[in-house]
Design an enzyme around this catalytic site. Structure first.
Site, PDB file in Angstrom:
ATOM      1  N   VAL A  55       0.688  -1.442  -0.285  1.00  0.00           N
ATOM      2  CA  VAL A  55      -0.279   0.034   0.321  1.00  0.00           C
ATOM      3  C   VAL A  55       0.050   1.358   0.152  1.00  0.00           C
ATOM      4  O   VAL A  55       0.247   2.466  -0.145  1.00  0.00           O
ATOM      5  CB  VAL A  55      -1.217  -0.013   0.947  1.00  0.00           C
ATOM      6  CG1 VAL A  55      -1.958  -1.363   0.828  1.00  0.00           C
ATOM      7  CG2 VAL A  55       0.098   0.335   2.215  1.00  0.00           C
ATOM      8  N   SER A 133      -5.680   3.906  15.338  1.00  0.00           N
ATOM      9  CA  SER A 133      -5.399   3.193  16.640  1.00  0.00           C
ATOM     10  C   SER A 133      -5.508   4.678  17.899  1.00  0.00           C
ATOM     11  O   SER A 133      -5.340   5.427  18.154  1.00  0.00           O
ATOM     12  CB  SER A 133      -4.015   2.939  16.565  1.00  0.00           C
ATOM     13  OG  SER A 133      -3.495   2.249  18.046  1.00  0.00           O
ATOM     14  N   TYR A 147       5.153   4.524  15.496  1.00  0.00           N
ATOM     15  CA  TYR A 147       2.972   4.006  15.413  1.00  0.00           C
ATOM     16  C   TYR A 147       2.608   5.083  15.860  1.00  0.00           C
ATOM     17  O   TYR A 147       1.434   5.185  14.909  1.00  0.00           O
ATOM     18  CB  TYR A 147       3.522   2.960  16.507  1.00  0.00           C
ATOM     19  CG  TYR A 147       1.801   2.314  16.320  1.00  0.00           C
ATOM     20  CD1 TYR A 147       1.860   1.797  14.782  1.00  0.00           C
ATOM     21  CD2 TYR A 147       0.879   1.795  17.203  1.00  0.00           C
ATOM     22  CE1 TYR A 147       0.698   0.120  14.411  1.00  0.00           C
ATOM     23  CE2 TYR A 147       0.481   1.318  16.922  1.00  0.00           C
ATOM     24  CZ  TYR A 147      -0.394   0.701  15.857  1.00  0.00           C
ATOM     25  OH  TYR A 147      -1.371   0.115  15.497  1.00  0.00           O
ATOM     26  N   SER A 150       2.176   7.582  13.323  1.00  0.00           N
ATOM     27  CA  SER A 150       1.047   7.580  11.935  1.00  0.00           C
ATOM     28  C   SER A 150       0.003   7.290  12.031  1.00  0.00           C
ATOM     29  O   SER A 150      -0.685   7.306  11.323  1.00  0.00           O
ATOM     30  CB  SER A 150       2.566   6.109  11.345  1.00  0.00           C
ATOM     31  OG  SER A 150       1.678   4.789  12.637  1.00  0.00           O
ATOM     32  N   LYS A 151      -0.407   6.952  13.227  1.00  0.00           N
ATOM     33  CA  LYS A 151      -1.563   6.036  13.780  1.00  0.00           C
ATOM     34  C   LYS A 151      -2.256   8.111  13.954  1.00  0.00           C
ATOM     35  O   LYS A 151      -3.801   7.924  14.171  1.00  0.00           O
ATOM     36  CB  LYS A 151      -2.230   5.819  14.564  1.00  0.00           C
ATOM     37  CG  LYS A 151      -1.835   3.896  14.244  1.00  0.00           C
ATOM     38  CD  LYS A 151      -2.530   3.286  13.378  1.00  0.00           C
ATOM     39  CE  LYS A 151      -1.812   2.545  12.927  1.00  0.00           C
ATOM     40  NZ  LYS A 151      -3.018   2.012  11.957  1.00  0.00           N
TER      41      LYS A 151
HETATM   42  P1  NAI Z   1      -2.221  -8.363  11.373  1.00  0.00           P
HETATM   43  O1  NAI Z   1      -0.865  -8.133  10.468  1.00  0.00           O
HETATM   44  O2  NAI Z   1      -3.321  -9.862  11.439  1.00  0.00           O
HETATM   45  O3  NAI Z   1      -2.651  -7.307   9.851  1.00  0.00           O
HETATM   46  C1  NAI Z   1      -2.053  -6.775   8.701  1.00  0.00           C
HETATM   47  C2  NAI Z   1      -2.256  -7.201   7.612  1.00  0.00           C
HETATM   48  O4  NAI Z   1      -1.522  -5.947   7.212  1.00  0.00           O
HETATM   49  C3  NAI Z   1      -1.455  -8.155   6.894  1.00  0.00           C
HETATM   50  O5  NAI Z   1      -2.423  -9.259   6.258  1.00  0.00           O
HETATM   51  C4  NAI Z   1      -0.329  -7.643   6.712  1.00  0.00           C
HETATM   52  O6  NAI Z   1       0.127  -8.532   5.347  1.00  0.00           O
HETATM   53  C5  NAI Z   1      -0.824  -6.083   6.169  1.00  0.00           C
HETATM   54  N1  NAI Z   1       0.338  -4.974   5.613  1.00  0.00           N
HETATM   55  C6  NAI Z   1       1.360  -5.207   6.030  1.00  0.00           C
HETATM   56  N2  NAI Z   1       2.074  -3.825   5.805  1.00  0.00           N
HETATM   57  C7  NAI Z   1       1.357  -4.261   4.296  1.00  0.00           C
HETATM   58  C8  NAI Z   1       1.776  -3.491   3.148  1.00  0.00           C
HETATM   59  N3  NAI Z   1       2.554  -2.701   2.554  1.00  0.00           N
HETATM   60  N4  NAI Z   1       1.126  -3.357   2.467  1.00  0.00           N
HETATM   61  C9  NAI Z   1      -0.291  -4.204   2.256  1.00  0.00           C
HETATM   62  N5  NAI Z   1      -0.498  -4.993   3.287  1.00  0.00           N
HETATM   63  C10 NAI Z   1       0.395  -4.627   4.505  1.00  0.00           C
HETATM   64  O7  NAI Z   1      -2.791  -6.933  12.173  1.00  0.00           O
HETATM   65  P2  NAI Z   1      -3.954  -5.876  12.577  1.00  0.00           P
HETATM   66  O8  NAI Z   1      -3.834  -6.786  13.974  1.00  0.00           O
HETATM   67  O9  NAI Z   1      -5.048  -6.742  12.033  1.00  0.00           O
HETATM   68  O10 NAI Z   1      -3.786  -5.131  12.445  1.00  0.00           O
HETATM   69  C11 NAI Z   1      -4.990  -4.217  11.216  1.00  0.00           C
HETATM   70  C12 NAI Z   1      -4.872  -2.722  11.676  1.00  0.00           C
HETATM   71  O11 NAI Z   1      -4.745  -2.907  12.806  1.00  0.00           O
HETATM   72  C13 NAI Z   1      -2.932  -1.944  11.641  1.00  0.00           C
HETATM   73  O12 NAI Z   1      -3.338  -1.200  10.692  1.00  0.00           O
HETATM   74  C14 NAI Z   1      -3.134  -2.006  12.680  1.00  0.00           C
HETATM   75  O13 NAI Z   1      -2.486  -1.260  12.820  1.00  0.00           O
HETATM   76  C15 NAI Z   1      -4.424  -1.376  13.280  1.00  0.00           C
HETATM   77  N6  NAI Z   1      -4.092  -1.577  14.572  1.00  0.00           N
HETATM   78  C16 NAI Z   1      -4.052  -3.375  15.320  1.00  0.00           C
HETATM   79  C17 NAI Z   1      -4.553  -2.932  16.939  1.00  0.00           C
HETATM   80  C18 NAI Z   1      -4.247  -4.658  17.660  1.00  0.00           C
HETATM   81  O14 NAI Z   1      -3.836  -4.436  19.319  1.00  0.00           O
HETATM   82  N7  NAI Z   1      -4.259  -5.815  16.922  1.00  0.00           N
HETATM   83  C19 NAI Z   1      -4.245  -2.314  17.672  1.00  0.00           C
HETATM   84  C20 NAI Z   1      -4.664  -0.854  17.187  1.00  0.00           C
HETATM   85  C21 NAI Z   1      -4.966  -0.167  16.123  1.00  0.00           C
END
Ligand code: NAI
Length: 243
Positions: A55, A133, A147, A150-151
């Site tokens: 992305v 976040s 982090y 960015s958020k």
């Molecule tokens: P996750 O690691 O399970 O999923 C993140 C996905 O983004 C992965 O499938 C990864 O391959 C993909 N990804 C990473 N960099 C990428 C790129 N450059 N281009 C395309 N895809 C890319 O993590 P999760 O927890 O589902 O995270 C989803 C969102 O939620 C993120 O933005 C994270 O910062 C945010 N978030 C998560 C929290 C948590 O506690 N899990 C809390 C607050 C925010």
């Protein structure tokens, strides 16, 4: 369109949207994870297109949107969910990690939203939801400085896009998840002392599930949220009340 759809919150969001009848264009770096998500969507009787992309790369984002339009002709909803969270302290953080985190978490949201919004403006309809976040508002030291910045940027970009795109019939919102059980937090959850310390600060006394976030994403994408724009909605078990 859902970025980050191979895993965690993105996968749950794509599946929830499909359950409600949406066809899905799923984007992610992780091709195998994308195939698994798209397979589940097709098993529900919906159409799915898996598209590998970074992305943070504008050419790849342009190709992603082009592929979506070629297959489905219109884009109703964009979910910006892809994100990373490398953990470094302020004193130790490297320029490389700073750049990559902002490129994926913030520039990625800008590039995908801009490319999709140019199409939505023509249709005078559309909805964009990005994942911010609790770190957009408060400090969780373990998650590192970049982090947070960015958020916080995602929250402000959401407001900026809402004011510019509202007159074109496009709503733009964000969700600020709290600590959610996904692969991103697996390491923190594997240390009992860290996990206990975090849980002690959550009024609901449990970690969030990907579906907790996905259901709010679904609400924001629906007509039930027809007058909601420019907001970051925290889905965090109450943790922000505690700081
Ligand atoms: P996750 O690691 O399970 O999923 C993140 C996905 O983004 C992965 O499938 C990864 O391959 C993909 N990804 C990473 N960099 C990428 C790129 N450059 N281009 C395309 N895809 C890319 O993590 P999760 O927890 O589902 O995270 C989803 C969102 O939620 C993120 O933005 C994270 O910062 C945010 N978030 C998560 C929290 C948590 O506690 N899990 C809390 C607050 C925010």
């Amino acid at each position: 369109m859902v970025t980050g759809a191979a895993s965690g919150i993105g996968r749950a969001t794509a599946l929830n949207l499909a359950k409600e009848g949406a066809d899905i264009v799923a984007g992610d770096l992780n091709g195998a994870g994308l195939q698994a998500t798209c397979g589940e969507i097709e098993n529900m009787g919906r159409r799915a297109l898996a598209h590998e992309l970074d992305v943070a790369n504008s050419d790849q984002v342009a190709a992603f949107v082009k592929a979506a339009l070629e297959r489905f002709e219109r884009i109703d909803v964009l979910m910006n969910i892809a994100g990373i969270s490398p953990k470094q302290s302020f004193l130790d953080c490297t320029e490389e990690a700073w750049d990559r985190t902002h490129d994926v978490n913030l520039k990625g949201v800008m590039l995908c939203s801009q490319a999709v919004a140019r199409h939505m403006v023509e249709r005078r309809a559309g909805c964009i939801v990005s994942i911010a976040s609790t770190c957009s508002e408060a400090v969780i030291p373990a998650l590192g400085p970049f982090y947070h910045t960015s958020k916080a940027g995602v929250m402000q970009l959401t407001r900026y896009m809402a004011q510019e795109l509202g007159p074109h019939g496009i709503r733009v919102n964000a969700i600020g998840p709290g600590l959610t059980e996904t692969p991103l937090t697996e390491e923190s959850r594997s240390f009992p002392e860290i996990s206990e310390a975090m849980l002690s600060r959550i009024p609901m006394k449990r970690w969030g599930k990907p579906n907790d976030i996905a259901r709010v994403a679904l609400f924001l994408a629906s007509d039930d949220a027809a007058y909601v724009t420019g907001q970051t909605i925290y889905v965090d078990g109450g943790i922000l009340c505690m700081v």
